[in-house]
Motif scaffolding. Structure first.
Motif, PDB file in Angstrom:
ATOM      1  N   ALA A   1     -48.161 -71.346  40.707  1.00  0.00           N
ATOM      2  CA  ALA A   1     -46.889 -71.812  40.184  1.00  0.00           C
ATOM      3  C   ALA A   1     -45.724 -71.213  40.944  1.00  0.00           C
ATOM      4  O   ALA A   1     -44.751 -71.886  41.268  1.00  0.00           O
ATOM      5  N   SER A   2     -45.777 -69.893  41.219  1.00  0.00           N
ATOM      6  CA  SER A   2     -44.685 -69.253  41.961  1.00  0.00           C
ATOM      7  C   SER A   2     -44.592 -69.788  43.371  1.00  0.00           C
ATOM      8  O   SER A   2     -43.500 -69.935  43.923  1.00  0.00           O
ATOM      9  N   ALA A   3     -45.716 -70.105  44.010  1.00  0.00           N
ATOM     10  CA  ALA A   3     -45.695 -70.662  45.360  1.00  0.00           C
ATOM     11  C   ALA A   3     -45.045 -72.024  45.360  1.00  0.00           C
ATOM     12  O   ALA A   3     -44.332 -72.392  46.289  1.00  0.00           O
ATOM     13  N   ALA A   4     -45.298 -72.817  44.291  1.00  0.00           N
ATOM     14  CA  ALA A   4     -44.716 -74.148  44.236  1.00  0.00           C
ATOM     15  C   ALA A   4     -43.211 -74.090  44.066  1.00  0.00           C
ATOM     16  O   ALA A   4     -42.488 -75.024  44.421  1.00  0.00           O
ATOM     17  N   GLN A   5     -42.685 -72.962  43.517  1.00  0.00           N
ATOM     18  CA  GLN A   5     -41.246 -72.854  43.278  1.00  0.00           C
ATOM     19  C   GLN A   5     -40.478 -72.415  44.517  1.00  0.00           C
ATOM     20  O   GLN A   5     -39.254 -72.461  44.523  1.00  0.00           O
TER      21      GLN A   5
ATOM     22  N   GLN B   1     -31.516 -73.183  57.787  1.00  0.00           N
ATOM     23  CA  GLN B   1     -32.694 -73.005  58.635  1.00  0.00           C
ATOM     24  C   GLN B   1     -33.370 -71.661  58.362  1.00  0.00           C
ATOM     25  O   GLN B   1     -34.598 -71.557  58.343  1.00  0.00           O
ATOM     26  N   HIS B   2     -32.535 -70.622  58.163  1.00  0.00           N
ATOM     27  CA  HIS B   2     -33.087 -69.295  57.866  1.00  0.00           C
ATOM     28  C   HIS B   2     -33.873 -69.328  56.558  1.00  0.00           C
ATOM     29  O   HIS B   2     -34.986 -68.785  56.465  1.00  0.00           O
ATOM     30  N   HIS B   3     -33.294 -69.964  55.523  1.00  0.00           N
ATOM     31  CA  HIS B   3     -33.990 -70.063  54.248  1.00  0.00           C
ATOM     32  C   HIS B   3     -35.287 -70.846  54.395  1.00  0.00           C
ATOM     33  O   HIS B   3     -36.294 -70.520  53.761  1.00  0.00           O
ATOM     34  N   ALA B   4     -35.246 -71.887  55.216  1.00  0.00           N
ATOM     35  CA  ALA B   4     -36.463 -72.674  55.424  1.00  0.00           C
ATOM     36  C   ALA B   4     -37.549 -71.831  56.086  1.00  0.00           C
ATOM     37  O   ALA B   4     -38.726 -71.886  55.689  1.00  0.00           O
ATOM     38  N   ARG B   5     -37.161 -71.030  57.095  1.00  0.00           N
ATOM     39  CA  ARG B   5     -38.149 -70.167  57.760  1.00  0.00           C
ATOM     40  C   ARG B   5     -38.685 -69.108  56.801  1.00  0.00           C
ATOM     41  O   ARG B   5     -39.889 -68.824  56.773  1.00  0.00           O
TER      42      ARG B   5
ATOM     43  N   GLU C   1     -41.063 -70.677  54.381  1.00  0.00           N
ATOM     44  CA  GLU C   1     -42.341 -70.952  55.025  1.00  0.00           C
ATOM     45  C   GLU C   1     -43.161 -69.672  55.181  1.00  0.00           C
ATOM     46  O   GLU C   1     -44.377 -69.654  54.959  1.00  0.00           O
ATOM     47  N   GLN C   2     -42.483 -68.576  55.549  1.00  0.00           N
ATOM     48  CA  GLN C   2     -43.178 -67.295  55.668  1.00  0.00           C
ATOM     49  C   GLN C   2     -43.705 -66.829  54.317  1.00  0.00           C
ATOM     50  O   GLN C   2     -44.818 -66.311  54.219  1.00  0.00           O
ATOM     51  N   LEU C   3     -42.886 -67.011  53.263  1.00  0.00           N
ATOM     52  CA  LEU C   3     -43.327 -66.627  51.933  1.00  0.00           C
ATOM     53  C   LEU C   3     -44.526 -67.456  51.486  1.00  0.00           C
ATOM     54  O   LEU C   3     -45.465 -66.932  50.867  1.00  0.00           O
ATOM     55  N   ARG C   4     -44.487 -68.751  51.801  1.00  0.00           N
ATOM     56  CA  ARG C   4     -45.637 -69.581  51.450  1.00  0.00           C
ATOM     57  C   ARG C   4     -46.886 -69.111  52.182  1.00  0.00           C
ATOM     58  O   ARG C   4     -47.988 -69.084  51.611  1.00  0.00           O
ATOM     59  N   ALA C   5     -46.723 -68.753  53.467  1.00  0.00           N
ATOM     60  CA  ALA C   5     -47.874 -68.275  54.238  1.00  0.00           C
ATOM     61  C   ALA C   5     -48.402 -66.956  53.665  1.00  0.00           C
ATOM     62  O   ALA C   5     -49.613 -66.761  53.531  1.00  0.00           O
TER      63      ALA C   5
END
Length: 442
Positions: free
Chosen positions: A10-14, A197-201, A204-208
């Motif tokens: 759930a946290s990953a989806a957020q 862009q920074h937030h997107a990166r 993505e790192q947090l998801r990984a």
């Protein structure tokens, strides 16, 4: 463990890029397009209503404005399509390689329209935004300065212009302030774009990282489950099968010596033990619980002591196994109200301890004592066997065994918040003690 997985999923989806920054970027982009369209239409209206222009010039201005609008729209559509494909992970050719050429065409068409009518002067502001967005910083600032100067001076020298007049402060302040505002807004846009862009990166790192953590948690859960299953099998099926093997050997020896009655009793015990282990295996598969706990703890321990004594007698190594219940209340009243996890842990400790006594102690007597107190429950298993050095079980116990049984028992008691201790010495027997506090587990 499953709850942890669900929480992590759930946290990953957020996790997502900054929606505020994306909304601001989209708003600025749409506002630029709307401003360009409105100023282009305003320029056409002014050109059509300008008395100094001939009909041919007016038609040319309208067609030129429409051409500029089509070229502008073509460039923005191509960029939007590229952005959408990239956001979906679809490979696409970046149209920005043609951006300088497209920008040159837009500026040239605007200059031609400026030559036809001064009504197109205000288009310089959205064009400044384009220049600041598409070009590097220093070339963009130089281009903005040139566009500002052009928009101020060119109307003064445009031939046959009814709007032509002498230079005045208003003609300078307006374009200069517009240019400064364009620079400020453009830099703000760039900052928001970089922030998005920074937030997107980061997202993505947090998801990984979360995916990696989930995988590690999954592996840890599998390892924990394997260890738990190993304890269950060791303390139940393995012990029962070991007893069956030993009783079978004793039966074979008794039969070889013509002891038919003893052999019959041994075979009866083998059948009983096999049936119990079969039931254990079926229940183990069904819900990983103990069939011995279908009854209360004290009757289960009493049956365990009786079975152990009978099995040892059948193997030709007589063992007296006694059960004693201590406590201020009746032996059943408090035991029946113990949590299921504690009852199972106590039974497994008793099973494992008596199995060790039978396998290694060469004892004549074993005593199982259960203490049912107000704030704790205790279990003591004493035998008068050969004893051993407790620290040696970390490497190998007497008889070449690995000492996994004691490790398993400690893990069981630890799981319910208790402690397990072993006191022994060669020739002085062994006492194994488990102490489990009774606390509010709700």
């Amino acid at each position: 463990m499953a709850k942890n997985f669900r929480a992590q999923d759930a946290s990953a989806a957020q996790i997502s890029p900054s929606t505020t920054g994306q909304s601001a970027l989209q708003t600025l982009r749409v506002s630029l397009h709307v401003m360009f369209a409105l100023l282009l239409c305003t320029g056409m209206v002014i050109a059509v209503r300008e008395d100094s222009l001939s009909t041919f010039a007016k038609v040319g201005a309208v067609h030129g404005a429409l051409t500029l609008g089509v070229i502008y729209m073509l460039g923005t559509v191509l960029e939007n399509r590229y952005t959408c494909k990239v956001s979906r992970g679809v490979p696409a050719k970046n149209p920005r390689v043609f951006a300088p050429l497209w920008l040159c065409v837009v500026v040239i068409l605007w200059a031609v329209l400026m030559y036809m009518s001064a009504g197109f002067t205000w288009l310089v502001f959205p064009i400044m935004f384009l220049v600041l967005y598409l070009l590097p910083v220093f070339p963009a600032l130089l281009a903005v300065a040139l566009l500002t100067a052009f928009s101020i001076l060119f109307p003064l020298y445009r031939p046959n212009s009814a709007l032509a007049t002498e230079l005045n402060p208003g003609m300078v302040i307006g374009p200069v302030m517009g240019a400064l505002l364009s620079v400020i807004i453009s830099f703000t846009y760039s900052a928001l774009h970089k922030d998005a862009q920074h937030h997107a990166r980061v997202a993505e790192q947090l998801r990984a990282v979360q995916a990696e953590l989930i995988q590690k948690e999954h592996e840890a859960g599998r390892t924990e489950e394997r260890e738990r299953l190993a304890r269950e099998i060791h303390d139940t099926l393995a012990q029962g099968l070991s007893s069956i093997v030993l009783m079978s050997r004793a039966s074979a020896q008794a039969l070889a010596h013509g002891k038919v009655d003893e052999t019959a009793r041994s075979l009866e015990l083998i059948e009983t033990s096999a049936s119990e282990n079969l039931a254990e295996a079926r229940r183990f598969i069904h819900d990983l619980s103990s069939p011995a706990l279908d009854s209360a703890l004290v009757p289960a321990l009493r049956r365990l002591c009786a079975d152990t004594q009978a099995q040892e007698t059948a193997k030709g190594t007589p063992l007296t196994c006694l059960l004693r219940i201590d406590g201020t209340d009746g032996e059943h009243s408090r035991a029946e109200h113990l949590p299921d996890q504690i009852q199972e842990a106590l039974l497994r400790v008793a099973q494992g301890a008596l199995a060790n006594v039978a396998a290694h102690a060469s004892a004549r007597t074993a005593a199982v004592t259960v203490g049912l107190w107000q704030d704790a429950v205790t279990l003591d298993i004493f035998d008068d066997g050969v004893g051993f050095i407790p620290d040696a079980t970390r490497s190998a116990s007497p008889g070449g065994h690995t000492g996994y049984g004691l490790t398993s028992l400690r893990a069981r008691v630890d799981a319910v918040g208790g402690t397990l201790s072993v006191e022994s010495a060669p020739g002085n027997g062994t006492v194994l003690s488990a102490h489990i506090p009774l606390v509010d587990r709700s």
